[in-house]
Design an enzyme around this catalytic site. Structure first.
Site, PDB file in Angstrom:
ATOM      1  CB  SER A  38      -1.047  -0.335   0.994  1.00  0.00           C
ATOM      2  OG  SER A  38      -1.768   1.167   1.059  1.00  0.00           O
ATOM      3  CG  ASP A  71      -6.489  -3.636  -2.533  1.00  0.00           C
ATOM      4  OD1 ASP A  71      -7.888  -2.433  -1.817  1.00  0.00           O
ATOM      5  OD2 ASP A  71      -5.948  -3.359  -2.948  1.00  0.00           O
ATOM      6  CG  HIS A 129      -5.160  -3.109   0.863  1.00  0.00           C
ATOM      7  ND1 HIS A 129      -4.784  -2.081   0.008  1.00  0.00           N
ATOM      8  CD2 HIS A 129      -5.102  -2.666   1.885  1.00  0.00           C
ATOM      9  CE1 HIS A 129      -4.101  -1.658   0.162  1.00  0.00           C
ATOM     10  NE2 HIS A 129      -4.457  -1.432   1.561  1.00  0.00           N
TER      11      HIS A 129
END
Length: 429
Positions: free
Chosen positions: A255, A363, A394
């Site tokens: 991320s 995601d 995610h």
């Protein structure tokens, strides 16, 4: 409804400390929607950034909309984290079962942080089937400078080595070394899974978790302070190890960590390659707005007022219309000014090192829109491998149906194919 919920509460637990009493009272005030009462407990580090009206709006937008209203207090426990007293008040919420209201106090017994987080104490970690716990050992160490020393864990394959090695770099927020969310520990899955495949892994507590108040005092705070400096310190540790193959030191960013991985590598030529998991290619403020709209649409509730307010804050970030002492979307002007000039894809193009870029198609936080830019830039580059996974979210955990934040509280593990793909790629660099 709210007063009925309050009447249902268990009696206040026996006080182990006055802070437990204070935390219990604060949660009761939250249940009654008495935001002024809660606000009166806040230290100036909070009140200088938001008004009581801002706090009420944030609570409605980020907590009520996602998790529902507080319906029952279960228990409270006191801990000490980085020199601060922290009380976790475990509660039932109307949309999700159990979460902790985490309240951090300074030495003056004022609140310096109030977060709703997944309950940690309730979950025991069970390793996924692809882990061979007899294949590695773990050692607790520290990384970083004396001022910002961070607890860390080295996961070392058994054998003589030298081993390829990976630093794990967290996503947004005050993450622990396992990137724990509810019953899930994706960084622990990765560390144990990769070590089972003969790859050494270093993971550590994020600075924003270990030193929340000290970081708030930093002038001109940026991602260099939040993330990059500590990732480079972790590379130093691996490079100094006699059992590490120094030509095979990699950085794996998830991320925000994936977004910043190219910038980390730009500062250290010893990094042999990057593994980018769900790495954003768009500005963070745009992702925040997109995620909020997505969850609001799923909830079915009218959140137009909150979204309009968030749109205004996003515009402030884009215009850098932020006072020196002001925090917008959780960060100061210096943070947003720094990121405004950073493009992870362009930076990655300048590196000329191997990249492995992975993306889950379920995601909703970092989406296929972000992956598309990685793909259209690197699809014809032999040193870059790109891969998507149909059912992964995610955290690269499998799921079905419409993805929501609620599924993060269902126990799962990073998919075996992700660990296998990463291990295979590393060993072939």
């Amino acid at each position: 409804m709210l007063s009925g919920c309050v009447q249902e509460q268990q009696e206040q637990p026996p006080s182990e400390n006055p802070l437990v009493d204070a935390a219990f009272t604060i949660v009761m005030l939250l249940m009654e929607q008495d935001f002024s009462g809660v606000y009166s407990y806040f230290n100036t580090s909070i009140t200088s950034q938001i008004t009581v009206e801002d706090f009420a709006s944030i609570w409605a937008q980020q907590v009520d909309a996602s998790y529902g209203t507080l319906t029952r207090i279960i228990k409270a426990r006191l801990t000490n984290e980085s020199g601060y007293s922290v009380v976790y008040v475990t509660c039932n919420f109307s949309k999700l079962r159990v979460l902790d209201v985490k309240i951090t106090f300074n030495t003056q017994q004022e609140v310096i942080s109030l977060l709703v987080v997944p309950t940690q104490e309730a979950f025991a970690y069970s390793p996924p089937s692809y882990v061979n716990i007899d294949a590695f050992t773990e050692e607790n160490i520290s990384i970083g400078s004396e001022q910002w020393m961070l607890p860390a864990t080295l996961t070392v394959p058994k054998g003589a080595g030298p081993f390829p090695a990976v630093v794990l770099v967290h996503g947004s927020g005050p993450n622990d070394r396992d990137e724990t969310y509810g019953p899930n520990k994706p960084f622990k899955d990765l560390a144990w899974g990769l070590a089972s495949n003969g790859i050494m892994v270093l993971r550590y507590e994020k600075r924003t978790k270990q030193y929340p108040e000290s970081l708030a005092a930093i002038q001109n705070f940026t991602v260099q302070d939040e993330t990059i400096t500590d990732a480079l310190a972790a590379v130093d540790i691996l490079n100094a190890s006699p059992v590490v193959n120094h030509s095979q030191i990699f950085v794996l960013g998830h991320s925000l960590g994936g977004m910043l991985a190219p910038r980390i590598a730009l500062q250290d030529s010893r990094i042999a390659g990057l593994i980018i998991l769900a790495g954003p290619t768009r500005h963070l403020e745009d992702l925040m707005l997109e995620q909020t709209r997505y969850l609001a649409n799923l909830s079915g509730s009218n959140q137009s007022e909150q979204i309009a307010e968030l749109e205004g804050l996003v515009q402030k970030v884009k215009n850098l219309d932020i006072n020196q002492s002001e925090y917008v979307l959780g960060a100061p002007s210096s943070y947003w000014a720094d990121l405004a000039t950073y493009d992870p894809v362009v930076t990655a193009q300048s590196l000329h090192i191997p990249l492995l870029i992975l993306q889950g198609k379920r995601d909703y936080q970092v989406t296929m829109t972000d992956f598309a830019r990685w793909n259209e830039t690197f699809y014809n580059t032999s040193s870059v491998k790109l891969h998507t996974y149909l059912s992964l979210n995610h955290f690269f955990i499998a799921g079905t149906g419409v993805p929501t934040n609620a599924e993060y509280l269902i126990e799962g593990h990073v998919a075996e194919e992700v660990v296998s793909d990463i291990a295979f790629w590393i060993k072939n660099q």
